[in-house]
Design a protein around this motif. Structure first.
Motif, PDB file in Angstrom:
ATOM      1  N   THR A  97    -109.045  35.706 -40.512  1.00 17.78           N
ATOM      2  CA  THR A  97    -109.601  35.217 -39.244  1.00 17.78           C
ATOM      3  C   THR A  97    -108.584  35.291 -38.106  1.00 17.78           C
ATOM      4  O   THR A  97    -108.960  35.147 -36.947  1.00 17.78           O
ATOM      5  N   LYS A  98    -107.325  35.495 -38.416  1.00 14.92           N
ATOM      6  CA  LYS A  98    -106.267  35.646 -37.405  1.00 14.92           C
ATOM      7  C   LYS A  98    -106.192  37.128 -37.044  1.00 14.92           C
ATOM      8  O   LYS A  98    -105.456  37.900 -37.652  1.00 14.92           O
ATOM      9  N   LYS A  99    -106.983  37.532 -36.076  1.00 20.58           N
ATOM     10  CA  LYS A  99    -107.225  38.946 -35.773  1.00 20.58           C
ATOM     11  C   LYS A  99    -105.957  39.782 -35.580  1.00 20.58           C
ATOM     12  O   LYS A  99    -105.803  40.833 -36.180  1.00 20.58           O
ATOM     13  N   ASP A 100    -105.038  39.317 -34.723  1.00 23.49           N
ATOM     14  CA  ASP A 100    -103.827  40.099 -34.452  1.00 23.49           C
ATOM     15  C   ASP A 100    -102.953  40.224 -35.698  1.00 23.49           C
ATOM     16  O   ASP A 100    -102.448  41.303 -36.006  1.00 23.49           O
ATOM     17  N   LEU A 101    -102.762  39.110 -36.389  1.00 21.57           N
ATOM     18  CA  LEU A 101    -101.966  39.116 -37.612  1.00 21.57           C
ATOM     19  C   LEU A 101    -102.617  40.010 -38.663  1.00 21.57           C
ATOM     20  O   LEU A 101    -101.950  40.836 -39.288  1.00 21.57           O
ATOM     21  N   TYR A 102    -103.909  39.855 -38.838  1.00 21.13           N
ATOM     22  CA  TYR A 102    -104.605  40.644 -39.856  1.00 21.13           C
ATOM     23  C   TYR A 102    -104.545  42.141 -39.527  1.00 21.13           C
ATOM     24  O   TYR A 102    -104.420  42.979 -40.430  1.00 21.13           O
ATOM     25  N   LEU A 104    -102.037  43.648 -38.053  1.00 18.75           N
ATOM     26  CA  LEU A 104    -100.690  44.055 -38.477  1.00 18.75           C
ATOM     27  C   LEU A 104    -100.635  44.261 -39.985  1.00 18.75           C
ATOM     28  O   LEU A 104    -100.047  45.226 -40.475  1.00 18.75           O
ATOM     29  N   ILE A 105    -101.245  43.324 -40.706  1.00 22.43           N
ATOM     30  CA  ILE A 105    -101.254  43.414 -42.170  1.00 22.43           C
ATOM     31  C   ILE A 105    -102.007  44.665 -42.624  1.00 22.43           C
ATOM     32  O   ILE A 105    -101.538  45.406 -43.489  1.00 22.43           O
ATOM     33  N   GLN A 106    -103.166  44.900 -42.035  1.00 14.69           N
ATOM     34  CA  GLN A 106    -103.955  46.067 -42.418  1.00 14.69           C
ATOM     35  C   GLN A 106    -103.234  47.386 -42.114  1.00 14.69           C
ATOM     36  O   GLN A 106    -103.424  48.372 -42.821  1.00 14.69           O
ATOM     37  N   ALA A 107    -102.398  47.379 -41.095  1.00 14.70           N
ATOM     38  CA  ALA A 107    -101.675  48.592 -40.715  1.00 14.70           C
ATOM     39  C   ALA A 107    -100.418  48.819 -41.561  1.00 14.70           C
ATOM     40  O   ALA A 107     -99.820  49.897 -41.487  1.00 14.70           O
ATOM     41  N   HIS A 108    -100.014  47.835 -42.344  1.00 15.78           N
ATOM     42  CA  HIS A 108     -98.790  47.962 -43.144  1.00 15.78           C
ATOM     43  C   HIS A 108     -98.969  49.071 -44.181  1.00 15.78           C
ATOM     44  O   HIS A 108     -99.969  49.111 -44.886  1.00 15.78           O
ATOM     45  N   PRO A 109     -98.006  49.977 -44.267  1.00 12.15           N
ATOM     46  CA  PRO A 109     -98.176  51.116 -45.172  1.00 12.15           C
ATOM     47  C   PRO A 109     -98.046  50.786 -46.662  1.00 12.15           C
ATOM     48  O   PRO A 109     -98.469  51.580 -47.500  1.00 12.15           O
ATOM     49  N   PHE A 110     -97.477  49.636 -47.003  1.00 10.19           N
ATOM     50  CA  PHE A 110     -97.227  49.316 -48.410  1.00 10.19           C
ATOM     51  C   PHE A 110     -97.942  48.063 -48.902  1.00 10.19           C
ATOM     52  O   PHE A 110     -98.355  47.994 -50.046  1.00 10.19           O
ATOM     53  N   TYR A 111     -98.060  47.069 -48.044  1.00 10.65           N
ATOM     54  CA  TYR A 111     -98.617  45.786 -48.455  1.00 10.65           C
ATOM     55  C   TYR A 111    -100.121  45.742 -48.221  1.00 10.65           C
ATOM     56  O   TYR A 111    -100.606  46.155 -47.167  1.00 10.65           O
ATOM     57  N   THR A 112    -100.840  45.219 -49.202  1.00  6.12           N
ATOM     58  CA  THR A 112    -102.279  45.006 -49.078  1.00  6.12           C
ATOM     59  C   THR A 112    -102.573  43.548 -49.402  1.00  6.12           C
ATOM     60  O   THR A 112    -102.168  43.044 -50.464  1.00  6.12           O
ATOM     61  N   LEU A 113    -103.249  42.862 -48.510  1.00  3.58           N
ATOM     62  CA  LEU A 113    -103.624  41.471 -48.711  1.00  3.58           C
ATOM     63  C   LEU A 113    -104.563  41.358 -49.903  1.00  3.58           C
ATOM     64  O   LEU A 113    -105.506  42.131 -50.037  1.00  3.58           O
ATOM     65  N   GLN A 114    -104.262  40.381 -50.781  1.00  8.01           N
ATOM     66  CA  GLN A 114    -105.111  40.139 -51.945  1.00  8.01           C
ATOM     67  C   GLN A 114    -105.658  38.719 -51.903  1.00  8.01           C
ATOM     68  O   GLN A 114    -105.134  37.856 -51.199  1.00  8.01           O
ATOM     69  N   GLU A 115    -106.672  38.478 -52.692  1.00 10.66           N
ATOM     70  CA  GLU A 115    -107.379  37.195 -52.684  1.00 10.66           C
ATOM     71  C   GLU A 115    -106.471  36.008 -52.995  1.00 10.66           C
ATOM     72  O   GLU A 115    -106.666  34.926 -52.466  1.00 10.66           O
ATOM     73  N   ASN A 116    -105.459  36.199 -53.813  1.00  8.00           N
ATOM     74  CA  ASN A 116    -104.582  35.098 -54.192  1.00  8.00           C
ATOM     75  C   ASN A 116    -103.277  35.063 -53.396  1.00  8.00           C
ATOM     76  O   ASN A 116    -102.261  34.572 -53.863  1.00  8.00           O
ATOM     77  N   ASP A 117    -103.314  35.580 -52.161  1.00  8.63           N
ATOM     78  CA  ASP A 117    -102.171  35.534 -51.248  1.00  8.63           C
ATOM     79  C   ASP A 117    -102.316  34.358 -50.294  1.00  8.63           C
ATOM     80  O   ASP A 117    -103.427  34.005 -49.887  1.00  8.63           O
ATOM     81  N   PHE A 118    -101.169  33.789 -49.931  1.00  9.49           N
ATOM     82  CA  PHE A 118    -101.121  32.665 -49.001  1.00  9.49           C
ATOM     83  C   PHE A 118    -100.051  32.930 -47.954  1.00  9.49           C
ATOM     84  O   PHE A 118     -98.971  33.418 -48.272  1.00  9.49           O
ATOM     85  N   LEU A 119    -100.364  32.585 -46.727  1.00  2.79           N
ATOM     86  CA  LEU A 119     -99.400  32.662 -45.628  1.00  2.79           C
ATOM     87  C   LEU A 119     -98.927  31.253 -45.322  1.00  2.79           C
ATOM     88  O   LEU A 119     -99.728  30.355 -45.061  1.00  2.79           O
ATOM     89  N   PHE A 120     -97.612  31.069 -45.372  1.00  2.00           N
ATOM     90  CA  PHE A 120     -97.012  29.789 -44.986  1.00  2.00           C
ATOM     91  C   PHE A 120     -96.293  29.990 -43.669  1.00  2.00           C
ATOM     92  O   PHE A 120     -95.445  30.876 -43.545  1.00  2.00           O
ATOM     93  N   ILE A 121     -96.653  29.189 -42.666  1.00  8.62           N
ATOM     94  CA  ILE A 121     -95.962  29.180 -41.381  1.00  8.62           C
ATOM     95  C   ILE A 121     -95.372  27.789 -41.218  1.00  8.62           C
ATOM     96  O   ILE A 121     -96.104  26.819 -41.047  1.00  8.62           O
ATOM     97  N   GLY A 122     -94.071  27.692 -41.283  1.00  8.42           N
ATOM     98  CA  GLY A 122     -93.440  26.384 -41.241  1.00  8.42           C
ATOM     99  C   GLY A 122     -92.257  26.296 -40.296  1.00  8.42           C
ATOM    100  O   GLY A 122     -91.390  25.444 -40.446  1.00  8.42           O
ATOM    101  N   TYR A 123     -92.225  27.159 -39.305  1.00 10.74           N
ATOM    102  CA  TYR A 123     -91.070  27.168 -38.400  1.00 10.74           C
ATOM    103  C   TYR A 123     -91.363  26.545 -37.041  1.00 10.74           C
ATOM    104  O   TYR A 123     -90.442  26.341 -36.250  1.00 10.74           O
ATOM    105  N   ARG A 124     -92.591  26.231 -36.719  1.00 11.49           N
ATOM    106  CA  ARG A 124     -92.937  25.756 -35.368  1.00 11.49           C
ATOM    107  C   ARG A 124     -92.532  24.298 -35.170  1.00 11.49           C
ATOM    108  O   ARG A 124     -93.103  23.399 -35.782  1.00 11.49           O
ATOM    109  N   HIS A 125     -91.553  24.103 -34.308  1.00 13.98           N
ATOM    110  CA  HIS A 125     -91.097  22.747 -33.981  1.00 13.98           C
ATOM    111  C   HIS A 125     -92.157  22.064 -33.129  1.00 13.98           C
ATOM    112  O   HIS A 125     -92.766  22.696 -32.271  1.00 13.98           O
ATOM    113  N   LYS A 126     -92.371  20.784 -33.347  1.00 15.80           N
ATOM    114  CA  LYS A 126     -93.437  20.059 -32.638  1.00 15.80           C
ATOM    115  C   LYS A 126     -93.162  19.890 -31.150  1.00 15.80           C
ATOM    116  O   LYS A 126     -94.095  19.854 -30.359  1.00 15.80           O
TER     117      LYS A 126
END
Length: 158
Positions: A97-102, A104-126
């Motif tokens: 659902t994250k259009k821009d990120l997705y 980028l992922i779809q354009a990656h020549p080696f990596y393919t998103l799979q059903e059991n993949d998770f994205l962790f974003i934990g760097y954003r300071h409040k």
């Protein structure tokens, strides 16, 4: 039961496992417990921004150095991290659902998103610039569930 909410479905259980993995990874980074950090990585790791694939054995000690460099402000504790940083954990469906990120992922020549993949974003300071405190790369990863547990497979930072 976790926090008084019964986990009934496979996806909820998997999400809870993924959250535990992510927070264990964060704890290693924050406490500079870098000896076990390389074990979190899959044999092949992809870099989203550079469209690269890197073999873990070729990275050698660089993974531990990556861990040691993750925290710029050495006064950060796990408690201060939890209090001051937003954390987001997305499953594969949510990543799509994250259009821009997705895109980028779809354009990656080696990596393919799979059903059991998770994205962790934990760097954003409040309330401040995260770069004063941490590097974003170690705190922005995609990891995948394998038979023997989760492994980081993609560095998705800026």
């Amino acid at each position: 039961m976790i926090f008084g909410i019964q986990q009934n479905s496979y996806s909820q259980d998997l999400h809870a496992e993924a959250d535990t993995f992510a927070m264990n990874m964060v704890k290693m980074l924050v406490t500079q417990n870098c000896d076990g950090y390389p074990a979190l990585f899959h044999d092949t790791v992809y870099m989203l921004q550079n469209s690269q694939a890197i073999v873990k054995s070729e990275m050698g000690s660089k993974i531990s150095i990556f861990c040691k460099a993750a925290i710029r402000d050495k006064s950060i504790t796990m408690e201060s991290y939890l209090a001051n940083f937003n954390r987001e954990l997305l499953d594969a469906g949510e990543i799509k659902t994250k259009k821009d990120l997705y895109a980028l992922i779809q354009a990656h020549p080696f990596y393919t998103l799979q059903e059991n993949d998770f994205l962790f974003i934990g760097y954003r300071h409040k309330s401040d610039d995260y770069m004063k405190y941490i590097l974003d790369d170690p705190f922005c990863v995609i990891f995948r569930k394998y038979e023997d547990g989760f492994r980081i497979i993609l560095l998705a930072g800026n």
